[in-house]
Scaffold this active site. Structure first.
Site, mmCIF file in Angstrom:
data_model
loop_
_atom_site.group_PDB
_atom_site.id
_atom_site.type_symbol
_atom_site.label_atom_id
_atom_site.label_comp_id
_atom_site.label_asym_id
_atom_site.label_seq_id
_atom_site.Cartn_x
_atom_site.Cartn_y
_atom_site.Cartn_z
ATOM 1 N N TRP A 127 0.870 -1.188 0.000
ATOM 2 C CA TRP A 127 0.000 0.000 0.000
ATOM 3 C C TRP A 127 0.902 1.232 0.000
ATOM 4 O O TRP A 127 1.799 1.325 0.831
ATOM 5 C CB TRP A 127 -0.881 -0.028 1.258
ATOM 6 C CG TRP A 127 -1.877 1.090 1.376
ATOM 7 C CD1 TRP A 127 -2.677 1.567 0.376
ATOM 8 C CD2 TRP A 127 -2.186 1.853 2.548
ATOM 9 N NE1 TRP A 127 -3.464 2.574 0.860
ATOM 10 C CE2 TRP A 127 -3.181 2.779 2.186
ATOM 11 C CE3 TRP A 127 -1.725 1.849 3.863
ATOM 12 C CZ2 TRP A 127 -3.733 3.679 3.086
ATOM 13 C CZ3 TRP A 127 -2.262 2.737 4.774
ATOM 14 C CH2 TRP A 127 -3.260 3.645 4.384
ATOM 15 N N ASP A 208 -0.004 -5.262 9.641
ATOM 16 C CA ASP A 208 -1.102 -4.364 9.294
ATOM 17 C C ASP A 208 -2.294 -5.226 8.889
ATOM 18 O O ASP A 208 -2.246 -5.934 7.879
ATOM 19 C CB ASP A 208 -0.669 -3.467 8.119
ATOM 20 C CG ASP A 208 -1.787 -2.518 7.689
ATOM 21 O OD1 ASP A 208 -2.813 -2.443 8.387
ATOM 22 O OD2 ASP A 208 -1.625 -1.854 6.643
ATOM 23 N N ALA A 210 -5.984 -4.792 7.859
ATOM 24 C CA ALA A 210 -6.978 -3.782 7.485
ATOM 25 C C ALA A 210 -8.219 -4.407 6.843
ATOM 26 O O ALA A 210 -9.181 -3.697 6.558
ATOM 27 C CB ALA A 210 -6.354 -2.769 6.526
ATOM 28 N N LYS A 243 -13.076 -1.183 6.775
ATOM 29 C CA LYS A 243 -13.717 -2.058 5.782
ATOM 30 C C LYS A 243 -14.688 -3.024 6.435
ATOM 31 O O LYS A 243 -15.813 -3.187 5.972
ATOM 32 C CB LYS A 243 -12.663 -2.846 5.003
ATOM 33 C CG LYS A 243 -11.944 -2.028 3.964
ATOM 34 C CD LYS A 243 -10.771 -1.308 4.534
ATOM 35 C CE LYS A 243 -10.116 -0.385 3.512
ATOM 36 N NZ LYS A 243 -8.954 0.293 4.098
HETATM 37 N N1 PMP Z 1 -3.556 -0.657 5.560
HETATM 38 C C1 PMP Z 1 -3.883 -1.057 4.343
HETATM 39 C C2 PMP Z 1 -3.155 -2.196 3.726
HETATM 40 C C3 PMP Z 1 -4.912 -0.417 3.646
HETATM 41 O O1 PMP Z 1 -5.226 -0.833 2.425
HETATM 42 C C4 PMP Z 1 -5.583 0.653 4.254
HETATM 43 C C5 PMP Z 1 -6.707 1.387 3.562
HETATM 44 N N2 PMP Z 1 -6.636 1.498 2.231
HETATM 45 C C6 PMP Z 1 -5.190 1.034 5.532
HETATM 46 C C7 PMP Z 1 -4.178 0.365 6.155
HETATM 47 C C8 PMP Z 1 -5.811 2.219 6.252
HETATM 48 O O2 PMP Z 1 -7.119 2.111 6.492
HETATM 49 P P1 PMP Z 1 -7.950 3.254 7.227
HETATM 50 O O3 PMP Z 1 -8.914 3.767 6.244
HETATM 51 O O4 PMP Z 1 -8.577 2.562 8.378
HETATM 52 O O5 PMP Z 1 -6.984 4.308 7.689
#
Ligand code: PMP
Length: 396
Positions: A127, A208, A210, A243
């Site tokens: 990401w 991480d 998510a 999500k």
């Molecule tokens: N980590 C990853 C791998 C993500 O894809 C995302 C959101 N795109 C996040 C963290 C952050 O998510 P949030 O909207 O809760 O800040």
């Protein structure tokens, strides 16, 4: 003062949003931004979330600050969701954060405080915000090979080789499940082998997570977090509720640390809280209040789990449908990896130029690196999309 500031490069994902909005073609398809969409193309608010909001609206008597570490009950509930009941709780501490991005930010600050300029190994690709957040906190980002682009699967040998040559004390960022942007996750036995190397070599995992619940289910998706928590002395975990609770804009997440003992855990949590105080002072309350209300009520929690299961099944059936469609059009298995990948994303294997062609000629929006959000597709659009991809690749 602002004279020397130049425009930053456009964010490859966010810059698509206004272009898509302005596109007047009625057949346009948005596979860019990473939000779940249901069969009607909307990003739903789960029923349990709506009900929780109603209850909060009537029960809440104040909007006074909650505190920089957020609501401890929320942290405990998310901690249990992520680490499971069998975790070494005396060594784990967590704070509520503004989304997963907020969690990553305070964790990066914590790493920097503990070991200035430390190397953090991130998968290639990852990401994009991982790199930005880590570098912004003065950390040195090193990439590790991750994807075998021929098969669309994890390049496990290369990954293992990289970890076995990393320096003791280096930090390794892992996507807990549903790797963004590839959708390729290690298998359980691969995770076990990686965890063994991580523990043996004294690497510090930063996991991480998510998309918990979007891959194989709430419990199964936490496999690597729970595995590592039983094997390593120290780790960091960023968790996002964006999500799986469908509360993207409410900015809800949590940052956890696992320390060698309870005293270390207390001091580390206190430092993490200082990071929060400096960066945003206090996390927003509403999303965490929703999550707490849902998880504390057995009926709401069951309904949320059922709706999350339905989202996962929908993604899986889109994946299977898409792989089948490519099979039909190509008489081959080159795109079968789409059915095996996990979560919302996969790399479809287009060049940036081909991604632009897809947009200009077919009104299909995907990220320039070839990332597609499978959940952005509707079942009725699967064949159209597969044919368009093959057309821009000159295969049809
Ligand atoms: N980590 C990853 C791998 C993500 O894809 C995302 C959101 N795109 C996040 C963290 C952050 O998510 P949030 O909207 O809760 O800040």
């Amino acid at each position: 003062m602002f004279d020397d500031l130049i425009m930053p490069p456009a964010d490859k994902i966010l810059s698509l949003m206004p272009i898509f909005r302005q596109d007047s073609r009625s057949n346009k398809i948005d596979l860019g931004v990473g939000v779940y969409r249901d069969a009607s193309g909307t990003t739903p608010i789960p029923r349990a979330v709506r009900e929780a909001e109603k209850r909060i609206l009537t029960a809440q008597t104040t909007k006074a600050y909650v505190g920089p570490a957020g609501d401890p009950v929320f942290c405990d509930l998310i901690g249990r969701l992520v680490f499971g009941e069998a975790a070494p709780w005396e060594r784990i501490r967590g704070i509520q954060t503004p989304g997963g991005a907020g969690a990553l930010t305070v964790l990066a600050g914590l790493i920097s405080l503990a070991r200035a300029g430390a190397a953090v190994h991130v998968p290639d690709p990852t990401w994009v915000n991982h790199v930005s957040i880590l570098e912004d906190n003065g950390l040195r980002v090193v990439t590790y090979p991750y994807l075998d682009r021929r098969t669309g699967e994890v390049d496990f040998d290369a990954l293992l080789d990289h970890f076995s040559r990393s320096e003791r004390g280096d930090i390794v960022l892992l996507h807990g499940c549903c790797h963004n942007p590839t959708g390729a996750d290690p298998s359980r036995s691969q995770w076990q082998a990686l965890a063994k190397i991580i523990a043996e070599r004294g690497l510090v995992p930063l996991v991480d997570i998510a998309y918990q619940g979007f891959g194989e289910g709430l419990e199964d998706d936490a496999f690597v977090v729970r595995l590592l928590a039983g094997m390593v002395p120290e780790m960091l975990v960023s968790s996002s509720c964006s999500k799986n609770f469908g509360i993207y804009r409410e900015r809800t997440g949590a940052a956890f640390i696992l320390a060698a003992n309870a005293d270390r855990a207390d001091a580390t949590k206190a430092q993490l809280t200082v990071r929060a105080r400096i960066v945003y002072s206090m996390p927003p309350d509403h999303g965490a209040a929703i999550v707490r209300t849902v998880l504390e009520d057995p009926a709401l929690a069951a309904d949320w789990r059922a709706e999350l299961d339905a989202m996962r099944s929908n993604i899986l059936s889109l994946r299977q449908g898409l792989a089948a469609s490519f099979r039909r059009f190509t008489n081959g298995s080159d795109y079968d990896f789409l059915a095996r990948n996990k979560g919302m994303f996969s790399l479809i294997g287009l060049t940036p130029g081909e991604a632009v062609m897809l947009r200009e000629h077919h009104a299909i929006y995907i990220v320039e690196d070839g990332r597609i959000n499978i959940a952005g597709l509707q079942a009725s659009q699967i064949d159209t999309f597969a044919e368009a991809v093959l057309a821009v690749r000159g295969k049809r």
